[in-house]
Every structure is written in C-alpha cells, then in structure tokens.
Design an enzyme around this catalytic site. Sequence first.
Site, short mmCIF file in Angstrom:
data_model
loop_
_atom_site.label_atom_id
_atom_site.label_comp_id
_atom_site.label_asym_id
_atom_site.label_seq_id
_atom_site.Cartn_x
_atom_site.Cartn_y
_atom_site.Cartn_z
N ASP A 18 -28.70 -6.22 35.31
CA ASP A 18 -28.15 -6.37 33.95
C ASP A 18 -29.02 -7.36 33.19
O ASP A 18 -29.85 -8.06 33.78
CB ASP A 18 -26.71 -6.89 34.05
N SER A 19 -28.79 -7.44 31.90
CA SER A 19 -29.52 -8.40 31.08
C SER A 19 -29.09 -9.84 31.38
O SER A 19 -29.82 -10.78 31.06
CB SER A 19 -29.28 -8.10 29.61
N CYS A 54 -26.20 -2.53 32.90
CA CYS A 54 -26.26 -2.92 31.48
C CYS A 54 -26.25 -1.66 30.61
O CYS A 54 -27.12 -0.80 30.75
CB CYS A 54 -27.54 -3.71 31.24
N GLU A 83 -18.93 -15.05 26.57
CA GLU A 83 -19.76 -16.10 27.17
C GLU A 83 -19.12 -17.48 26.94
O GLU A 83 -19.23 -18.38 27.77
CB GLU A 83 -21.16 -16.09 26.57
N CYS A 108 -19.89 -1.98 27.20
CA CYS A 108 -20.72 -3.18 27.36
C CYS A 108 -20.19 -3.93 28.57
O CYS A 108 -18.96 -4.00 28.78
CB CYS A 108 -20.63 -4.04 26.10
N HIS A 139 -19.73 -6.91 29.20
CA HIS A 139 -18.86 -8.05 28.95
C HIS A 139 -17.42 -7.65 28.61
O HIS A 139 -16.51 -8.45 28.78
CB HIS A 139 -19.41 -8.89 27.79
N1 DGL Z 1 -25.39 -6.28 29.23
C1 DGL Z 1 -25.31 -5.90 27.84
C2 DGL Z 1 -24.64 -4.54 27.73
O1 DGL Z 1 -23.92 -4.08 28.60
C3 DGL Z 1 -24.58 -6.95 27.03
C4 DGL Z 1 -25.33 -8.27 26.90
C5 DGL Z 1 -26.64 -8.15 26.14
O2 DGL Z 1 -26.63 -7.91 24.92
O3 DGL Z 1 -27.67 -8.29 26.78
O4 DGL Z 1 -24.83 -3.88 26.74
#
Ligand code: DGL
Length: 269
Positions: free
Chosen positions: A14-15, A77, A155, A187, A189
């Site tokens: 993931d990011s 992600c 976050e 997403c 999150h």
């Molecule tokens: N992991 C990203 C997603 O699922 C969310 C966080 C980001 O913008 O990097 O889209």
Amino acid sequence: MSRASARSPIGVFDSGVGGLTVVRALMERLPFEDIIYFGDTARVPYGIKSVDTIHSFTTQITDYLLARDVKLLIIACNTMAAVAGDAVRERSGVPVLDVIDAGARAAVAMSGKGIGVIGTPTTINSNAYARHIHQLDPSVHVYSQACPLFVPLVEEGWLDHPVTRLTAQEYLKPVFVESIDTLVLGCTHYPLLKHLLRDVAGPNIRLVDSAITVAEQTAGVLTEMGMHNPQRGEPNYEYLVTDIPLRFQSIGSRFLGRELRQLSMVSLG
Ligand code: DGL
C-alpha cells in the site's frame, strides 16, 4: 522466474499504513500464512499524485516484493490498483489480486440497482471501479465521489469525530440523492470509518469493505494453486516501510487491531 513455494509469504502493499486493513482480514481468514507488508510511508499520500508518479512508485515496490519471493501479491491500495494494476500483473510471475477487483465483484453481487463508490481523487478520476463494475454487469448504475479529506481525518484518528461526520454528510449528499443500495469503500482508510459511514448512510445502504473480499479471494487462489502454507506454527509477519513517522506504531496498531512488531525501514532508491 519466481522461486516461490507454498512456504513463501504473501506480499501485500500500500502507499502507507492503510493497507494494514487488508493484512488484518488476511490474518483472520488465513491464520497460517506468512505475510510481508510494504507501506510506502515516505511518499504517502498517492491519492493526489499523477498517474506517471504512481506508476513508477508501484513498479518499484512490486519488484522489491518479487525479489523476496512472495507467492502471491496483493495490491491493497485502491489508488495503485486503479492506475498501475496492469503494470504489476505484467511483471509478476505470481498471481496478483487487488482491492478494486475484489470490491467491484462484492458490490455487483450485493447490489440490486445502483452502486456508490467513494475513494481518493486519483481512484475516482481513473474510473477504474465503474469500468470493473460495468464489465461484470453493464446494467448497473455507478455513482462515484472523491472524498480527499477522509485520509487525513483517519490518520488523525478522528474516526468518530463531529468534523468527520459533517465531512461525510457533505461528501455523500450527492451520492445519496441517486438511488443506490450499496456503497463501496474504495480506499484503504475508509474501513476505519465504517461505523460512522454506516450511520450516515442509514439502514438501506450496504457497505462494501474490499479487505474482507480480497482475503476470501486469496484463500480461493491458494486452494486452486495448492499453495496454502503446510506449516501450522506461529506465522511470520514482517512490516516494511520507507519511513517511520512519529505516530506510525499507534496508527498501525489501530489499522491492524493488534500490536505491530517486526517493523523495519527499507530504501527503494
Ligand atoms: N492507500 C490509498 C488508497 O487506498 C489511500 C492513501 C493515499 O492516498 O495514498 O487509495
């Protein structure tokens, strides 16, 4: 050529920290599998970056995990899956699963008429969810909405805060005007906002958390390939990040629902 075997770990990336919601679902569904998690915490957020940048970051992470001989890759992600999923598949000699495919399948299976999708601006602009959903069922209506403020609110830990509630009401107002019965949390999150979103959405809209679906798909692929880990001991969980921000441990533990051990910093450069 992959040297992966049934004993090899599953690679999840993931990011940042958000993909740990997928790791959590995997731990529950596949308690004997080893997992390597990669979070690009030095370069998060991806959701507001250009397609070219996301592409190049994503292929770097993919190559890193393939060099660790993972037996299966999960793009946890949504943003990376939306714009670089094909590039990951092209270079991987192992099966690749992603949260967009999983979320789209779950939504189509659940919905009778209309599907709402929420995600980062890049995911929504890519139209990846709508394309996936329409491939599965061209007759279904899809309404998409970018919710850029949700990532920073999560976050910050404001999971049930009046500001988050107000933000959700504002973002979702135009989606709820449409006749939808299903809302995809597009997403990593957003599953942490599930309680609040369930409240805001009301009883007639079902929420799709692709983390659970992708864990289910993973179990299916491992069975098909005969690649379940034969070992029945305590599994090994490794967390790799490109930076360890101040509150990483506490946020990470919240995403994971348990203490985050074996955390190390790596460099991709
Ligand atoms: N992991 C990203 C997603 O699922 C969310 C966080 C980001 O913008 O990097 O889209």
